[in-house]
Design a protein around this motif. Sequence first.
Motif, PDB file in Angstrom:
ATOM      1  N   LEU A  44     -29.425   1.295 -38.641  1.00  0.00           N
ATOM      2  CA  LEU A  44     -29.610   2.638 -38.099  1.00  0.00           C
ATOM      3  C   LEU A  44     -28.642   3.634 -38.734  1.00  0.00           C
ATOM      4  N   PHE A  45     -27.423   3.183 -39.003  1.00  0.00           N
ATOM      5  CA  PHE A  45     -26.451   4.075 -39.644  1.00  0.00           C
ATOM      6  C   PHE A  45     -26.921   4.469 -41.047  1.00  0.00           C
ATOM      7  N   THR A  46     -27.469   3.513 -41.788  1.00  0.00           N
ATOM      8  CA  THR A  46     -28.015   3.811 -43.113  1.00  0.00           C
ATOM      9  C   THR A  46     -29.176   4.798 -43.010  1.00  0.00           C
ATOM     10  N   HIS A  47     -30.001   4.582 -42.003  1.00  0.00           N
ATOM     11  CA  HIS A  47     -31.125   5.487 -41.748  1.00  0.00           C
ATOM     12  C   HIS A  47     -30.616   6.908 -41.503  1.00  0.00           C
ATOM     13  N   SER A  48     -29.572   7.026 -40.688  1.00  0.00           N
ATOM     14  CA  SER A  48     -29.039   8.358 -40.366  1.00  0.00           C
ATOM     15  C   SER A  48     -28.450   9.036 -41.604  1.00  0.00           C
ATOM     16  N   LEU A  49     -27.847   8.247 -42.507  1.00  0.00           N
ATOM     17  CA  LEU A  49     -27.306   8.825 -43.748  1.00  0.00           C
ATOM     18  C   LEU A  49     -28.433   9.404 -44.604  1.00  0.00           C
ATOM     19  N   GLU A  50     -29.567   8.711 -44.649  1.00  0.00           N
ATOM     20  CA  GLU A  50     -30.695   9.218 -45.428  1.00  0.00           C
ATOM     21  C   GLU A  50     -31.268  10.487 -44.799  1.00  0.00           C
ATOM     22  N   LEU A  52     -30.460  10.015 -33.802  1.00  0.00           N
ATOM     23  CA  LEU A  52     -30.136   8.684 -34.316  1.00  0.00           C
ATOM     24  C   LEU A  52     -28.712   8.291 -33.946  1.00  0.00           C
ATOM     25  N   HIS A  53     -27.788   9.234 -34.019  1.00  0.00           N
ATOM     26  CA  HIS A  53     -26.408   8.939 -33.649  1.00  0.00           C
ATOM     27  C   HIS A  53     -26.302   8.632 -32.150  1.00  0.00           C
ATOM     28  N   ARG A  54     -27.085   9.323 -31.341  1.00  0.00           N
ATOM     29  CA  ARG A  54     -27.084   9.036 -29.911  1.00  0.00           C
ATOM     30  C   ARG A  54     -27.623   7.626 -29.648  1.00  0.00           C
ATOM     31  N   ALA A  55     -28.660   7.246 -30.363  1.00  0.00           N
ATOM     32  CA  ALA A  55     -29.236   5.905 -30.199  1.00  0.00           C
ATOM     33  C   ALA A  55     -28.268   4.840 -30.712  1.00  0.00           C
ATOM     34  N   LEU A  56     -27.517   5.177 -31.752  1.00  0.00           N
ATOM     35  CA  LEU A  56     -26.571   4.216 -32.335  1.00  0.00           C
ATOM     36  C   LEU A  56     -25.548   3.763 -31.301  1.00  0.00           C
ATOM     37  N   GLY A  57     -25.152   4.696 -30.431  1.00  0.00           N
ATOM     38  CA  GLY A  57     -24.157   4.356 -29.417  1.00  0.00           C
ATOM     39  C   GLY A  57     -24.673   3.409 -28.353  1.00  0.00           C
ATOM     40  N   GLN A  81     -34.883  21.954 -42.511  1.00  0.00           N
ATOM     41  CA  GLN A  81     -33.487  21.529 -42.452  1.00  0.00           C
ATOM     42  C   GLN A  81     -33.046  21.268 -41.015  1.00  0.00           C
ATOM     43  N   ALA A  82     -33.458  22.150 -40.104  1.00  0.00           N
ATOM     44  CA  ALA A  82     -33.090  21.998 -38.695  1.00  0.00           C
ATOM     45  C   ALA A  82     -33.713  20.738 -38.102  1.00  0.00           C
ATOM     46  N   THR A  83     -34.958  20.446 -38.469  1.00  0.00           N
ATOM     47  CA  THR A  83     -35.637  19.258 -37.956  1.00  0.00           C
ATOM     48  C   THR A  83     -34.928  17.979 -38.406  1.00  0.00           C
ATOM     49  N   GLU A  84     -34.538  17.925 -39.678  1.00  0.00           N
ATOM     50  CA  GLU A  84     -33.843  16.737 -40.181  1.00  0.00           C
ATOM     51  C   GLU A  84     -32.470  16.589 -39.525  1.00  0.00           C
ATOM     52  N   ALA A  85     -31.764  17.708 -39.351  1.00  0.00           N
ATOM     53  CA  ALA A  85     -30.448  17.656 -38.704  1.00  0.00           C
ATOM     54  C   ALA A  85     -30.571  17.206 -37.246  1.00  0.00           C
ATOM     55  N   ASP A  86     -31.628  17.644 -36.584  1.00  0.00           N
ATOM     56  CA  ASP A  86     -31.864  17.231 -35.209  1.00  0.00           C
ATOM     57  C   ASP A  86     -32.137  15.724 -35.144  1.00  0.00           C
ATOM     58  N   GLY A  87     -32.873  15.211 -36.135  1.00  0.00           N
ATOM     59  CA  GLY A  87     -33.138  13.779 -36.184  1.00  0.00           C
ATOM     60  C   GLY A  87     -31.863  12.969 -36.330  1.00  0.00           C
ATOM     61  N   VAL A  88     -30.916  13.478 -37.121  1.00  0.00           N
ATOM     62  CA  VAL A  88     -29.628  12.790 -37.289  1.00  0.00           C
ATOM     63  C   VAL A  88     -28.908  12.700 -35.944  1.00  0.00           C
ATOM     64  N   HIS A 146     -31.542  14.333 -46.335  1.00  0.00           N
ATOM     65  CA  HIS A 146     -32.735  15.191 -46.309  1.00  0.00           C
ATOM     66  C   HIS A 146     -32.364  16.595 -45.859  1.00  0.00           C
ATOM     67  N   ALA A 147     -31.520  16.676 -44.824  1.00  0.00           N
ATOM     68  CA  ALA A 147     -31.062  17.991 -44.367  1.00  0.00           C
ATOM     69  C   ALA A 147     -30.330  18.715 -45.503  1.00  0.00           C
ATOM     70  N   GLU A 148     -29.551  17.970 -46.280  1.00  0.00           N
ATOM     71  CA  GLU A 148     -28.835  18.566 -47.408  1.00  0.00           C
ATOM     72  C   GLU A 148     -29.807  19.008 -48.499  1.00  0.00           C
ATOM     73  N   GLU A 149     -30.864  18.221 -48.723  1.00  0.00           N
ATOM     74  CA  GLU A 149     -31.890  18.610 -49.700  1.00  0.00           C
ATOM     75  C   GLU A 149     -32.463  19.983 -49.353  1.00  0.00           C
ATOM     76  N   PHE A 150     -32.790  20.173 -48.084  1.00  0.00           N
ATOM     77  CA  PHE A 150     -33.387  21.436 -47.674  1.00  0.00           C
ATOM     78  C   PHE A 150     -32.352  22.569 -47.642  1.00  0.00           C
ATOM     79  N   THR A 151     -31.096  22.212 -47.411  1.00  0.00           N
ATOM     80  CA  THR A 151     -30.039  23.231 -47.492  1.00  0.00           C
ATOM     81  C   THR A 151     -29.943  23.784 -48.914  1.00  0.00           C
ATOM     82  N   LEU A 152     -29.996  22.880 -49.898  1.00  0.00           N
ATOM     83  CA  LEU A 152     -29.940  23.306 -51.298  1.00  0.00           C
ATOM     84  C   LEU A 152     -31.200  24.084 -51.681  1.00  0.00           C
ATOM     85  N   ALA A 153     -32.354  23.658 -51.167  1.00  0.00           N
ATOM     86  CA  ALA A 153     -33.599  24.379 -51.454  1.00  0.00           C
ATOM     87  C   ALA A 153     -33.552  25.783 -50.866  1.00  0.00           C
ATOM     88  N   TYR A 154     -32.987  25.904 -49.662  1.00  0.00           N
ATOM     89  CA  TYR A 154     -32.876  27.224 -49.041  1.00  0.00           C
ATOM     90  C   TYR A 154     -31.959  28.122 -49.872  1.00  0.00           C
TER      91      TYR A 154
END
Length: 233
Positions: free
Chosen positions: A60-66, A44-49, A34-41, A70-78
């Motif tokens: 890129l914005f669509t990519h960041s939403l996906e 991506l937001h930094r690159a978007l700017g 979950q932390a890895t996916e959140a870090d990726g977001v 993923h971070a939410e998927e792992f939050t629910l799994a946790y």
Amino acid sequence: MTTGQAIERAKIWLAVKLVWPRNGKMAEAIRGFQATEADGVWHLHRALGRLDDPRQRAILFTHSLEEESHAEEFTLAYAHYGQRPLAPANFERHELYEADQPTWKTFAYVNVGEDDATQRFRLLRDTVDDGLLKESLARVVADEEGHVGLTHALLVRMGATDTEIRSELRRVRLRRLWEAWLRSGRRVIDQLATVVLSVGYFIIGAALHRTARARLSRRFVDYDNNRIKKLVE
């Protein structure tokens, strides 16, 4: 299958079958995902700017939403496997490249990360037992496979040549390998420090225990009635 892939497969099998069954280890691994996916977001937001092209920004914005999903998927799994609410991993984030470096280099780093994540999550998906985590990993892998091609296409669209892309991808892999080596080294040092401290506490505790037993074995306890008076003087 390459030697590196075989080693990675063996590591994942050992982790899932031998380490994860121990109390809390599986949930802690999911927390790391979950932390890895959140870090990726965040990256991506930094690159978007730094992008000006509207189409690239939309992609890129669509990519960041996906990635956020993923971070939410792992939050629910946790929440499903863990014994307590998720405490997000906190760590200091740094820019991947200095501001004077071409923006496309950021996507070269992201491309390698997406490729590594796809392979790792695919192996995990094939190794874990049926359940919520396996279903989450299947959805994440399906997205990540598309992200590898997407980030490479962005590199080309930004004007990076094939030679530049190959060269930067090699540098990124070496950089990630070095970072992984440093993390492993820090873990070994932490474990050694824990062992040394434990041995030290044991030796000190044993010495204090013997001293206490020796004093308690005496019939009388020596005490200087003038001690406080001497301290005042």
